[in-house]
Design a protein around this motif. Structure first.
Motif, PDB file in Angstrom:
ATOM      1  N   THR A   1       1.409  -5.620  -1.668  1.00  0.00           N
ATOM      2  CA  THR A   1       1.440  -7.074  -1.132  1.00  0.00           C
ATOM      3  C   THR A   1       2.033  -6.815   0.214  1.00  0.00           C
ATOM      4  OG1 THR A   1       1.956  -7.924  -2.923  1.00  0.00           O
ATOM      5  CG2 THR A   1       1.924  -9.403  -1.348  1.00  0.00           C
TER       6      THR A   1
ATOM      7  N   ARG B   1       0.606  -7.233   4.063  1.00  0.00           N
ATOM      8  CA  ARG B   1       1.448  -8.187   5.222  1.00  0.00           C
ATOM      9  C   ARG B   1       1.816  -7.457   6.299  1.00  0.00           C
ATOM     10  NH1 ARG B   1       5.921  -9.810   1.904  1.00  0.00           N
ATOM     11  NH2 ARG B   1       4.431 -10.879   0.394  1.00  0.00           N
TER      12      ARG B   1
ATOM     13  N   ALA C   1      -5.417 -10.284   3.059  1.00  0.00           N
ATOM     14  CA  ALA C   1      -3.945  -9.553   2.425  1.00  0.00           C
ATOM     15  C   ALA C   1      -4.010 -10.413   1.138  1.00  0.00           C
ATOM     16  CB  ALA C   1      -2.994  -9.354   3.321  1.00  0.00           C
ATOM     17  N   GLU C   2      -3.835 -11.600   1.172  1.00  0.00           N
ATOM     18  CA  GLU C   2      -3.332 -12.470  -0.010  1.00  0.00           C
ATOM     19  C   GLU C   2      -4.346 -12.311  -1.149  1.00  0.00           C
ATOM     20  OE1 GLU C   2      -2.396 -16.324   1.286  1.00  0.00           O
ATOM     21  OE2 GLU C   2      -1.769 -16.760  -0.691  1.00  0.00           O
TER      22      GLU C   2
ATOM     23  N   SER D   1      -4.543  -8.740  -2.457  1.00  0.00           N
ATOM     24  CA  SER D   1      -3.541  -8.351  -3.445  1.00  0.00           C
ATOM     25  C   SER D   1      -3.707  -8.929  -4.803  1.00  0.00           C
ATOM     26  CB  SER D   1      -2.232  -8.596  -2.988  1.00  0.00           C
ATOM     27  OG  SER D   1      -1.888  -9.774  -2.120  1.00  0.00           O
ATOM     28  N   MET D   2      -3.975 -10.106  -4.748  1.00  0.00           N
ATOM     29  CA  MET D   2      -4.263 -10.939  -6.007  1.00  0.00           C
ATOM     30  C   MET D   2      -5.294 -10.150  -6.791  1.00  0.00           C
ATOM     31  SD  MET D   2      -4.089 -14.904  -4.818  1.00  0.00           S
ATOM     32  CE  MET D   2      -3.968 -15.740  -6.514  1.00  0.00           C
TER      33      MET D   2
ATOM     34  N   THR E   1      -3.802  -7.052  -8.217  1.00  0.00           N
ATOM     35  CA  THR E   1      -2.760  -7.244  -9.250  1.00  0.00           C
ATOM     36  C   THR E   1      -3.508  -8.121 -10.357  1.00  0.00           C
ATOM     37  OG1 THR E   1      -2.121  -9.017  -8.088  1.00  0.00           O
ATOM     38  CG2 THR E   1      -0.794  -6.999  -7.769  1.00  0.00           C
TER      39      THR E   1
ATOM     40  N   SER F   1      -2.558  -0.193  -3.302  1.00  0.00           N
ATOM     41  CA  SER F   1      -1.882  -0.734  -2.100  1.00  0.00           C
ATOM     42  C   SER F   1      -3.133  -0.266  -0.883  1.00  0.00           C
ATOM     43  CB  SER F   1      -0.855  -0.127  -1.688  1.00  0.00           C
ATOM     44  OG  SER F   1      -0.673   0.957  -1.974  1.00  0.00           O
TER      45      SER F   1
ATOM     46  N   VAL G   1      -5.757  -2.644  -0.593  1.00  0.00           N
ATOM     47  CA  VAL G   1      -5.536  -4.234   0.000  1.00  0.00           C
ATOM     48  C   VAL G   1      -5.350  -3.483   1.555  1.00  0.00           C
ATOM     49  CG1 VAL G   1      -3.574  -5.721   0.340  1.00  0.00           C
ATOM     50  CG2 VAL G   1      -4.194  -4.917  -1.726  1.00  0.00           C
TER      51      VAL G   1
END
Lengths: 256, 253
Positions: free
Chosen positions: A227, A231, B111-112, B115-116, B119, B218, B221
């Motif tokens: 995350t 960001r 990005a949101e 990452s959802m 994960t 990561s 993402v």
């Protein structure tokens, strides 16, 4: 009111922290320039990655930007039947301003974001710490080659982009606005000086430097997991865009 | 080159599919008002400052450039303000605002959602029989259709006011001469508004599509976010050209 002031203060602190961190980072990079120690393989790899891989996107962006510039000036050109100024309007707007600006924003999206993501992943997976453990300085091994390749490639891509924009502009002028390509060409050659092109090139070089510094800084200062990388990329593109506009303003002012 | 063509085709079909799904769920099914409001805050209020700063600098730059040229060629800068406004409304305002939203909001969405996906929260949604597009993309889609025209209008005004500042302080233009709406035509406003609406529809869909494509940790993402900036900015530039071209043909012909 107090909550608002508190939030304003917090936002101000956050901005100040980023700017300060960036300045310290830039100082660190400048320190490593003397004496310059570049990893040749890493530098060449970055030249390829930064330059060759983003060529198509820059070319497409520039061609459409040139075409749009001709369409927008075309409205006035058609209304006042001033066909002989279209090359001037195009050249001035695109070579000095729109070209470097849009290419810079695209470059920041393609290369800067990618760079932040890559460095951020390396930081999160502790590869940067591993470099440090091997007594390799991450700034001179990772940052310097990237910075150099971004500055050089942004300058070169801007030149290629100007050519593509010219192509897009001439074609749009001919088929949409109805300006013969010779009229366009003559007006372009008559009014546009080398200085206009060089002005854009100076801007492109500065944008390259800004994008490089910002994207490396945000990449190396990631903390956390997946995350956080996302960001960081977001923050890096936003900061690059602000940097591009602010630099553009000052360069325009200084180079009248 | 072959690889490039395939990549472009994949992206375009993927985006079209996401877009169709989003439209389908927008007209079908319940609307979660709270989620839409949260996203409107996220897209609108959170990026307001960024957009105003960048557009103000754009307005100042534009004013410098046109004023220098006007001074050199005509020797008179009094027309710069009124002539700038239609250009800002028609083209530069919406386009630059779209690009800024694509970088600020687009990367945020990618990005949101990315990452959802990584994960496995999106898979969890599917298991609960909640469609990810319905649950995640629809509120962002509606919010950005509302907010991008608003942001763009504010941005254009700010840019014009920044230009006023430059005109008055550097070129000694009378503010009354600058604040002149005579050269603005209704069609300028319409063209700009159409552009912002279209950008409002495309940016969240493209960003969400890149987010859903994230694979791995990561690194995935990061590359999803990068892809979303590139795709969304490119879409803004190409759509700006297409809408501008259509508007030009309508007005000139």
């Amino acid at each position: 009111v107090r909550a608002l002031l508190l939030r304003l203060g917090a936002a101000f602190y956050a901005v100040a922290e980023e700017v300060g961190g960036l300045a310290i980072f830039a100082g660190g990079v400048a320190q490593r320039l003397f004496p310059p120690r570049l990893d040749r393989f890493e530098t060449l790899r970055n030249f390829y990655k930064v330059g060759v891989k983003s060529l198509p996107i820059v070319a497409v962006t520039a061609a459409f930007a040139g075409a749009t510039a001709v369409i927008q000036s075309g409205l006035y050109v058609v209304r006042f039947r001033a066909y002989e100024v279209v090359g001037w309007a195009f050249g001035y707007a695109v070579f000095r301003e729109i070209g470097p600006l849009l290419i810079g924003l695209m470059f920041s999206g393609r290369v800067g974001a990618n760079n932040t993501a890559e460095l951020g992943t390396m930081t999160v997976t502790e590869q940067v710490d591993a470099l440090r453990a091997l007594a390799i300085d991450p700034v001179s091994y990772l940052v310097l080659p990237r910075l150099l390749s971004m500055v050089v490639m942004m300058t070169l891509l801007n030149t290629v982009g100007d050519l593509c924009a010219l192509g897009g502009g001439v074609l749009t002028g001919k088929y949409l606005v109805g300006v013969d390509h010779w009229v366009f060409w003559n007006s372009f050659l008559e009014y546009i000086r080398l200085g206009d092109f060089l002005n854009g090139m100076v801007k492109a070089t500065c944008f390259g430097l800004a994008i490089g510094l910002v994207s490396c800084y945000f990449g190396l200062s990631v903390r956390g997991g997946a995350t956080a990388v996302g960001r960081a990329v977001n923050a890096s593109v936003v900061a690059s865009a602000v940097g591009i506009f602010v630099l553009d303003y000052f360069i325009t002012y200084l180079l009248k | 080159v072959n690889e490039l063509v395939l990549h472009v085709r994949d992206q375009v079909t993927g985006i079209a599919r996401t877009f169709a799904l989003t439209l389908y769920y927008t007209f079908r099914g319940r609307l979660d008002r709270r989620a839409v409001l949260v996203q409107m805050f996220e897209i609108g209020n959170r990026s307001l400052f960024f957009i105003l700063v960048t557009l103000a600098f754009l307005g100042a730059i534009l004013n410098f450039q046109t004023s220098f040229q006007a001074k050199r060629l005509i020797g008179d800068v009094s027309l710069v303000g009124p002539a700038e406004l239609p250009l800002l409304m028609r083209n530069l305002g919406p386009a630059l605002c779209g690009l800024m939203v694509a970088t600020r909001v687009g990367t945020g969405i990618a990005a949101e959602i990315g990452s959802m996906v990584v994960t496995e929260q999106v898979d969890a949604l599917r298991m609960c029989n909640a469609q990810p597009v319905d649950y995640l993309v629809k509120p962002r889609f509606i919010a950005s259709i509302v907010m991008i025209p608003v942001l763009s209008t504010l941005g254009i005004l700010t840019a014009w006011m920044a230009g006023l500042l430059v005109s008055v302080t550097v070129f000694q233009v009378n503010p009354a001469t600058y604040l002149n709406f005579n050269l603005v035509h209704l069609s300028d406003a319409l063209e700009g508004f159409t552009k912002t609406l279209v950008f409002g529809m495309t940016i969240p869909v493209i960003a969400a599509h890149s987010g859903f494509e994230a694979r791995g940790g990561s690194e995935g993402v990061g590359s999803a976010t990068t892809q979303s900036v590139v795709n969304a900015s490119l879409a803004v530039i190409i759509l700006d050209f297409l809408i501008g071209g259509i508007a030009f043909v309508i007005r000139a012909g």
